[in-house]
Enzyme design. Sequence first.
Site, PDB file in Angstrom:
ATOM      1  N   LYS A   1       0.830  -1.202   0.000  1.00  0.00           N
ATOM      2  CA  LYS A   1       0.000   0.000   0.000  1.00  0.00           C
ATOM      3  C   LYS A   1       0.871   1.262   0.000  1.00  0.00           C
ATOM      4  O   LYS A   1       2.089   1.187   0.200  1.00  0.00           O
ATOM      5  CB  LYS A   1      -0.922  -0.029   1.218  1.00  0.00           C
ATOM      6  CG  LYS A   1      -1.916  -1.187   1.191  1.00  0.00           C
ATOM      7  CD  LYS A   1      -2.775  -1.185   2.448  1.00  0.00           C
ATOM      8  CE  LYS A   1      -3.769  -2.320   2.458  1.00  0.00           C
ATOM      9  NZ  LYS A   1      -4.590  -2.300   3.692  1.00  0.00           N
TER      10      LYS A   1
ATOM     11  N   PHE B   1     -15.790   2.952   6.999  1.00  0.00           N
ATOM     12  CA  PHE B   1     -14.419   3.364   6.669  1.00  0.00           C
ATOM     13  C   PHE B   1     -14.113   3.283   5.172  1.00  0.00           C
ATOM     14  O   PHE B   1     -13.028   3.677   4.740  1.00  0.00           O
ATOM     15  CB  PHE B   1     -13.396   2.526   7.446  1.00  0.00           C
ATOM     16  CG  PHE B   1     -13.484   1.043   7.192  1.00  0.00           C
ATOM     17  CD1 PHE B   1     -12.888   0.471   6.072  1.00  0.00           C
ATOM     18  CD2 PHE B   1     -14.161   0.212   8.079  1.00  0.00           C
ATOM     19  CE1 PHE B   1     -12.965  -0.893   5.832  1.00  0.00           C
ATOM     20  CE2 PHE B   1     -14.245  -1.159   7.848  1.00  0.00           C
ATOM     21  CZ  PHE B   1     -13.648  -1.706   6.725  1.00  0.00           C
TER      22      PHE B   1
ATOM     23  N   THR C   1      -4.766  -8.294  10.219  1.00  0.00           N
ATOM     24  CA  THR C   1      -5.133  -7.011   9.606  1.00  0.00           C
ATOM     25  C   THR C   1      -4.823  -5.853  10.543  1.00  0.00           C
ATOM     26  O   THR C   1      -4.320  -4.816  10.121  1.00  0.00           O
ATOM     27  CB  THR C   1      -6.626  -7.017   9.224  1.00  0.00           C
ATOM     28  OG1 THR C   1      -6.851  -8.098   8.306  1.00  0.00           O
ATOM     29  CG2 THR C   1      -7.036  -5.713   8.572  1.00  0.00           C
TER      30      THR C   1
ATOM     31  N   ASN D   1      -1.669  -0.328   7.412  1.00  0.00           N
ATOM     32  CA  ASN D   1      -1.113  -1.653   7.717  1.00  0.00           C
ATOM     33  C   ASN D   1      -0.212  -2.211   6.614  1.00  0.00           C
ATOM     34  O   ASN D   1      -0.003  -3.407   6.509  1.00  0.00           O
ATOM     35  CB  ASN D   1      -2.216  -2.638   8.099  1.00  0.00           C
ATOM     36  CG  ASN D   1      -3.176  -2.934   6.970  1.00  0.00           C
ATOM     37  OD1 ASN D   1      -3.025  -2.455   5.853  1.00  0.00           O
ATOM     38  ND2 ASN D   1      -4.183  -3.742   7.275  1.00  0.00           N
TER      39      ASN D   1
ATOM     40  N   HIS E   1      -1.703  -5.548   1.523  1.00  0.00           N
ATOM     41  CA  HIS E   1      -2.948  -6.299   1.357  1.00  0.00           C
ATOM     42  C   HIS E   1      -2.590  -7.675   0.833  1.00  0.00           C
ATOM     43  O   HIS E   1      -1.681  -7.820   0.009  1.00  0.00           O
ATOM     44  CB  HIS E   1      -3.867  -5.603   0.344  1.00  0.00           C
ATOM     45  CG  HIS E   1      -4.974  -6.490  -0.131  1.00  0.00           C
ATOM     46  ND1 HIS E   1      -6.156  -6.626   0.554  1.00  0.00           N
ATOM     47  CD2 HIS E   1      -5.054  -7.329  -1.204  1.00  0.00           C
ATOM     48  CE1 HIS E   1      -6.926  -7.498  -0.087  1.00  0.00           C
ATOM     49  NE2 HIS E   1      -6.279  -7.937  -1.152  1.00  0.00           N
TER      50      HIS E   1
END
Length: 153
Positions: free
Chosen positions: A11, A59, A93, A114, A117
Amino acid sequence: MTSEQTFIAIKPDGVQRGLVGPIISRFENRGFKLAAMKLTSPSRSLLEQHYSDLKEKPFFPGLVTYMLSGPIVAMVWEGKDVVKTGRTILGATNPLASAPGTIRGDFAIDVGRNVCHGSDSVESAKKEIGLWFTPEEIQNYKLNAFGWIYEKE
């Protein structure tokens, strides 16, 4: 050896923090084969398709905005039980629930940042790979190291 593929994405926070190399190393060191990789800035439409199962979550808009905030490294990894093992390599996660030694346990604190993915099932992996890559972008080659990693069946 029965092989499968999974989709892993680094990410924007992982790219910005210079974690691309260490994350790739975790998968290579475990014995998985990199079948496709690209640095990309995905469209809103692609991200909305990718995260369609989260569309009703509060979210969701923030997640899409965050994923649009910088480049992403999209990858396809291949190997025995790579979906399940890939999730183990990534960690939970929520990074605070991730064990030390996992990517999220070592490199992340907040669930909204985080680092990466990973597909959660073989079915999800097929869908996600199809969204992010054309068949021509996925390389089919023999990784000679597989003979040193897997027992003959």
